[in-house]
Design a protein around this motif. Structure first.
Motif, PDB file in Angstrom:
ATOM      1  N   ASN A  45       0.839  -1.192   0.000  1.00  0.00           N
ATOM      2  CA  ASN A  45       0.000   0.000   0.000  1.00  0.00           C
ATOM      3  C   ASN A  45       0.874   1.242   0.000  1.00  0.00           C
ATOM      4  O   ASN A  45       1.795   1.355   0.808  1.00  0.00           O
ATOM      5  CB  ASN A  45      -0.934   0.011   1.218  1.00  0.00           C
ATOM      6  CG  ASN A  45      -2.108  -0.924   1.034  1.00  0.00           C
ATOM      7  OD1 ASN A  45      -1.924  -2.140   1.018  1.00  0.00           O
ATOM      8  ND2 ASN A  45      -3.298  -0.367   0.885  1.00  0.00           N
ATOM      9  N   ALA A  47       0.837   5.480   0.079  1.00  0.00           N
ATOM     10  CA  ALA A  47      -0.032   6.550   0.598  1.00  0.00           C
ATOM     11  C   ALA A  47      -0.240   7.668  -0.413  1.00  0.00           C
ATOM     12  O   ALA A  47       0.123   8.824  -0.180  1.00  0.00           O
ATOM     13  CB  ALA A  47       0.554   7.114   1.889  1.00  0.00           C
ATOM     14  N   CYS A  48      -0.827   7.314  -1.546  1.00  0.00           N
ATOM     15  CA  CYS A  48      -1.320   8.306  -2.504  1.00  0.00           C
ATOM     16  C   CYS A  48      -2.321   7.605  -3.416  1.00  0.00           C
ATOM     17  O   CYS A  48      -2.413   6.375  -3.427  1.00  0.00           O
ATOM     18  CB  CYS A  48      -0.197   8.968  -3.286  1.00  0.00           C
ATOM     19  SG  CYS A  48       1.010   7.875  -4.021  1.00  0.00           S
ATOM     20  N   THR A 123      -5.130   5.233   0.574  1.00  0.00           N
ATOM     21  CA  THR A 123      -3.928   4.660  -0.017  1.00  0.00           C
ATOM     22  C   THR A 123      -4.295   3.924  -1.315  1.00  0.00           C
ATOM     23  O   THR A 123      -5.465   3.753  -1.650  1.00  0.00           O
ATOM     24  CB  THR A 123      -3.241   3.680   0.947  1.00  0.00           C
ATOM     25  OG1 THR A 123      -4.098   2.538   1.142  1.00  0.00           O
ATOM     26  CG2 THR A 123      -2.958   4.331   2.288  1.00  0.00           C
ATOM     27  N   THR A 124      -3.260   3.488  -2.011  1.00  0.00           N
ATOM     28  CA  THR A 124      -3.434   2.653  -3.194  1.00  0.00           C
ATOM     29  C   THR A 124      -2.807   1.296  -2.929  1.00  0.00           C
ATOM     30  O   THR A 124      -1.659   1.211  -2.475  1.00  0.00           O
ATOM     31  CB  THR A 124      -2.759   3.287  -4.423  1.00  0.00           C
ATOM     32  OG1 THR A 124      -3.447   4.484  -4.765  1.00  0.00           O
ATOM     33  CG2 THR A 124      -2.793   2.345  -5.610  1.00  0.00           C
ATOM     34  N   GLY A 164       5.668   6.957   0.560  1.00  0.00           N
ATOM     35  CA  GLY A 164       4.402   6.242   0.614  1.00  0.00           C
ATOM     36  C   GLY A 164       4.243   5.253   1.734  1.00  0.00           C
ATOM     37  O   GLY A 164       3.148   4.722   1.939  1.00  0.00           O
ATOM     38  N   TRP A 165       5.325   4.964   2.487  1.00  0.00           N
ATOM     39  CA  TRP A 165       5.218   4.049   3.629  1.00  0.00           C
ATOM     40  C   TRP A 165       5.402   4.768   4.954  1.00  0.00           C
ATOM     41  O   TRP A 165       5.513   4.122   5.999  1.00  0.00           O
ATOM     42  CB  TRP A 165       6.277   2.940   3.517  1.00  0.00           C
ATOM     43  CG  TRP A 165       6.039   1.954   2.421  1.00  0.00           C
ATOM     44  CD1 TRP A 165       4.890   1.777   1.697  1.00  0.00           C
ATOM     45  CD2 TRP A 165       6.976   0.983   1.935  1.00  0.00           C
ATOM     46  NE1 TRP A 165       5.053   0.769   0.780  1.00  0.00           N
ATOM     47  CE2 TRP A 165       6.325   0.260   0.894  1.00  0.00           C
ATOM     48  CE3 TRP A 165       8.293   0.658   2.253  1.00  0.00           C
ATOM     49  CZ2 TRP A 165       6.964  -0.760   0.188  1.00  0.00           C
ATOM     50  CZ3 TRP A 165       8.928  -0.357   1.551  1.00  0.00           C
ATOM     51  CH2 TRP A 165       8.262  -1.068   0.538  1.00  0.00           C
ATOM     52  N   THR A 168       3.156   3.716   7.825  1.00  0.00           N
ATOM     53  CA  THR A 168       3.012   2.298   8.155  1.00  0.00           C
ATOM     54  C   THR A 168       4.288   1.629   8.634  1.00  0.00           C
ATOM     55  O   THR A 168       4.220   0.508   9.139  1.00  0.00           O
ATOM     56  CB  THR A 168       2.484   1.522   6.933  1.00  0.00           C
ATOM     57  OG1 THR A 168       3.416   1.663   5.853  1.00  0.00           O
ATOM     58  CG2 THR A 168       1.128   2.036   6.498  1.00  0.00           C
TER      59      THR A 168
END
Length: 225
Positions: A45, A47-48, A123-124, A164-165, A168
Motif C-alpha cells: 500500500n 499513501a497516494c 492509499t493505493t 508512501g510508507w 506504516t
C-alpha cells in the motif's frame, strides 16, 4: 486495506508464490527438460491515490527519478527498454488502474501485470504480478528470490520516492541507491528478502533444502562482490 500497526520496512510488501509444473508436449522423450511456471505476486500500500501514482509508472521522466532510465513508447502497443537490459511491450493499459506488459531480460518474454486499486483509507494497493516459465532444474537451483529481489528493490525505491510508507513503517524508508546496496543496511535488507522468498517457496511446496539452496544463490547473485 487499512494498516493498523507499524511494520518493519522489509515487511511493507506482502508476498505470494504459485508454482505449477509444465508437462512437455513430448513428455516421454528423455532429453526434454521439465519446466515450471512460477507466479510471483508482490502487494503493498502506497499513501497516494492511483491517479498520483500513475505518472510515476508510465512517464519516462518520472520513472528515471526512482526506477532508472526507461526509453520507448509507454503506450498500448509500444515497446520499451528498461534498466539491466530489460525489454518489453505494453499489451494493455487501463488508466489509472492497470498496465499489462511483457518483461524480457534475455530468457524470453514473461507476462507482467501492475494493478493499482484505491483503498478506503486513501492509499493505493499496488499489486505486481510476474509470471515466469523456466526449466525446473534452473528454478530448483535459483529459487524465486533471484527474480523477486529486483522487484523488492523497485518497490522500496518507489516508496522512498513517494514517502508512501511513512505512516506504516517503524523506521525511515531508505532509497536503494548503489551506495546503500553496498552498505550494511542494504545487505541486511537483501538477506531478509531472501529468507522471506525461501519461506514462500517452502509454502508453495518446495523442499526446504532446495529452498535454502535458492536462498543462498539469491544472495550470491544480489550481494555486491
Amino acid at each position: 486495506m487499512t494498516v493498523t500497526e507499524s511494520l518493519p520496512v522489509v515487511d511493507a510488501v506482502r508476498r505470494a508464490l504459485e508454482i505449477d509444473e509444465q508437462v512437455p508436449a513430448d513428455a516421454t522423450a528423455p532429453d526434454v527438460p521439465r519446466r515450471v511456471r512460477a507466479v510471483l505476486t508482490l502487494t503493498t500500500n502506497i499513501a497516494c491515490a492511483p491517479a498520483q501514482l500513475w505518472p510515476l509508472l508510465t512517464r519516462p521522466g518520472e520513472l528515471e527519478r526512482w526506477f532508472g532510465p526507461v526509453s520507448g513508447e509507454l503506450i498500448e502497443g509500444g515497446r520499451f527498454e528498461a534498466p539491466d537490459g530489460a525489454l518489453g511491450r505494453i499489451l494493455q493499459v487501463q488508466e489509472p488502474h492497470r498496465i499489462s506488459l511483457t518483461w524480457d531480460q534475455g530468457a524470453g518474454e514473461d507476462p507482467l501485470l501492475i494493478q493499482l486499486d484505491p483503498e478506503d483509507d486513501g492509499t493505493t494497493q499496488l499489486m505486481l504480478r510476474h509470471a515466469v516459465e523456466l526449466e525446473a532444474e534452473e528454478f530448483a537451483r535459483t529459487g524465486p528470490g533471484v527474480l523477486a529481489l529486483g522487484w523488492e528493490i523497485a518497490l522500496l525505491a518507489l516508496a522512498a520516492h513517494t514517502d508512501g510508507w511513512q505512516a506504516t513503517c517503524l523506521a525511515p524508508v531508505p532509497s536503494p541507491t548503489p551506495r546503500w546496496r553496498h552498505g550494511a543496511q542494504g545487505e541486511q535488507y537483501l538477506r531478509a528478502w531472501s529468507v522471506r522468498w525461501a519461506a514462500e517457496a517452502i509454502a508453495a511446496g518446495v523442499e526446504e533444502a532446495a529452498a535454502r539452496q535458492g536462498e543462498a544463490e539469491t544472495l550470491r547473485r544480489h550481494l555486491p562482490a
